[in-house]
Write an enzyme that holds these catalytic residues in place. Structure first.
Site, PDB file in Angstrom:
ATOM      1  N   ASP A 117       0.554  -1.210  -0.326  1.00 33.59           N
ATOM      2  CA  ASP A 117      -0.442  -0.155  -0.386  1.00 33.59           C
ATOM      3  C   ASP A 117       0.786   1.360   0.219  1.00 33.59           C
ATOM      4  O   ASP A 117       1.358   1.649   0.906  1.00 33.59           O
ATOM      5  CB  ASP A 117      -1.233  -0.600   1.259  1.00 33.59           C
ATOM      6  CG  ASP A 117      -2.212   1.385   1.242  1.00 33.59           C
ATOM      7  OD1 ASP A 117      -1.957   1.766   0.401  1.00 33.59           O
ATOM      8  OD2 ASP A 117      -2.518   1.037   2.044  1.00 33.59           O
ATOM      9  N   ASP A 326      -0.889   7.501  -7.282  1.00 34.02           N
ATOM     10  CA  ASP A 326      -1.610   5.539  -6.121  1.00 34.02           C
ATOM     11  C   ASP A 326      -1.654   4.741  -6.256  1.00 34.02           C
ATOM     12  O   ASP A 326      -2.519   4.738  -7.391  1.00 34.02           O
ATOM     13  CB  ASP A 326      -2.744   6.127  -5.256  1.00 34.02           C
ATOM     14  CG  ASP A 326      -3.076   5.284  -3.763  1.00 34.02           C
ATOM     15  OD1 ASP A 326      -2.215   4.720  -3.264  1.00 34.02           O
ATOM     16  OD2 ASP A 326      -4.348   4.667  -4.182  1.00 34.02           O
TER      17      ASP A 326
END
Length: 449
Positions: A117, A326
């Site tokens: 992540d 992201d």
């Protein structure tokens, strides 16, 4: 100028990677202290424990879109989790992610399958004894069985580095809550972490700061065992490894329509993460709060020969660091007015019938006769003359089996934040240099990387 849109049935993509140095890291001889590459398992692929064989490609695609919207919403500030109101909370990003990564922790090592992540810092896993834990298929990590596990003292630098921490029995306690009221609470610790590289020679790293969660619940899937934090904050894995790998990591995301299930996306660290060669463009990483997220400066987007200067949000007067990149967010989110400009240009340029999305997920969809439609070249212009030429599969996707002729624009409007998502990053080698404070793009066939 235009390009033929080869219509892919996209699944989705990703969630990935993250400056604090507790001690001098000494890699084992297996790592050579140089660099290494690790497989990233796409969440919906046949190699993933989350894989559901009854789902079609389009089911997985829409699930990824829904996760993407939910994840984007969790970048926003949220109230503290009621389920752990007695503890100080550090509001961080949600656990949803599109890529998984295998690591092992402890001595003897225990395998952990975590979400890789880029929107989180702290690496954590569920631990015994468990006050409250979500269902997990794998065995819980037992710190008492590891000879290398040590709790972090309250007055230590790692504890003080943690934005909000509490103290109990001399041990540093962490408490994170996520935007969907998921949470993890436990002890901050140091432990040996082992990463299995694609060379077959595992990389053993001592004294990594991580979270040992004794009270965790929410929307975490039972196939996973926690989160591997790859963000930009000081407690992230990449930041802790900064002196060993030079603060460098990169990833190459395989397009999800690729049929060879033995081909996985890759994440690289250290010397293996260097992005160089013809076609590389680089843009500054902008330092902003929260430092977990990777901020870039988007100057404009071109649709064919029309260039549209970036229009930010009404309350946003910052031209620098106006978009987050992201890997865990599938779609690209843009300010509404700027998005409207792009939609108008695409509608004018594409010679196809505009249709409505029956799911109301996308504002711009076209009916496609046959397998191809012609779309303009779309270029994202980042600061530093970093012009990223997006292929049609980076910006459009076929939506449904029933509406097989419908394709939609995968950049969507957002009222509060801009995110450059992972569909737009597919088939690029994307390199992060935390020390050089820049991010690089290199067009790459990620199936061969």
């Amino acid at each position: 100028m235009a390009a033929a849109l080869i219509l892919y049935s996209f699944l989705s993509t990703f969630a990935l990677i993250y400056s604090f140095h507790l001690s001098v890291f000494s890699f084992t001889e297996a790592s050579d202290g140089i660099g290494f590459t690790v497989d990233l398992i796409q969440r919906d692929s046949a190699l993933s424990p989350f894989y559901n064989p009854s789902h079609t490609h389009f089911d997985r695609l829409h699930n990824a879109f829904r996760r993407s919207v939910s994840r984007a919403n969790r970048f926003k500030p949220t109230p503290q989790s009621k389920s752990s109101s007695s503890n100080i909370q550090s509001q961080i990003m949600a656990s949803d992610g599109e890529y998984l990564m295998k690591i092992s922790i402890g001595t003897p090592p225990v395998e952990v399958l975590g979400i890789a992540d880029t929107g989180s810092d702290l690496t954590w896993t569920q631990c015994r004894p468990c006050e409250q834990c979500y269902k997990q298929n794998a065995s819980l990590f037992d710190p008492e069985q590891s000879s290398t596990y040590r709790n972090v003292p309250c007055k230590s630098r790692p504890c003080q580095t943690l934005e909000r921490a509490s103290c109990g029995d001399g041990t540093c306690k962490y408490s994170y809550s996520y935007g969907d009221n998921s949470f993890t609470n436990g002890d901050l610790a140091v432990e040996t972490l082992i990463i299995g590289s694609t060379s077959g020679r595992p990389v053993s790293i001592p004294k990594i700061v991580l979270g040992c969660g004794h009270n965790n619940d929410g929307t975490f899937g039972e196939a996973g065992s926690g989160i591997i934090g790859l963000g930009g904050g000081s407690l992230s894995l990449v930041s802790q490894l900064k002196k060993s790998v030079g603060g460098k990591f990169s990833y190459c995301l395989v397009p999800s329509n690729y049929t060879d299930t033995n081909t996985t996306s890759k994440i690289n660290f250290g010397s293996k993460a260097v992005v160089s060669g013809d076609g590389v463009v680089s843009t500054p990483l902008v330092a902003k709060e929260p430092d977990t997220f990777y901020f870039l400066s988007l100057e404009a987007i071109s649709v064919g020969n029309k260039r549209f200067a970036y229009k930010g949000f009404a309350a946003d007067h910052d031209e620098e660091g106006n978009i987050i990149i992201d890997s865990g967010t599938t779609l690209t989110f843009l300010p509404p007015e700027f998005h409207t400009d792009l939609v108008s240009a695409l509608e004018e340029a594409i010679d196809a019938e505009r249709v409505s999305d029956p799911r109301n997920e996308f504002s711009l969809c076209f009916k496609s006769e046959g397998n191809d439609i012609v779309v303009p070249i779309i270029i994202a212009h980042f600061a530093g003359r970093a012009d990223v030429k997006l292929q049609p599969f980076n910006t459009f996707a076929r939506m449904d089996e029933k509406d097989y002729n419908m394709v939609c624009f995968t950049m969507v409007p957002s009222e509060s934040l801009a995110i450059f998502g992972n569909l737009a990053q597919m088939n690029f080698l994307v390199g992060y240099d935390l020390e050089g404070k820049e991010l690089s793009f290199l067009p790459t066939d990620c199936t061969k990387h």
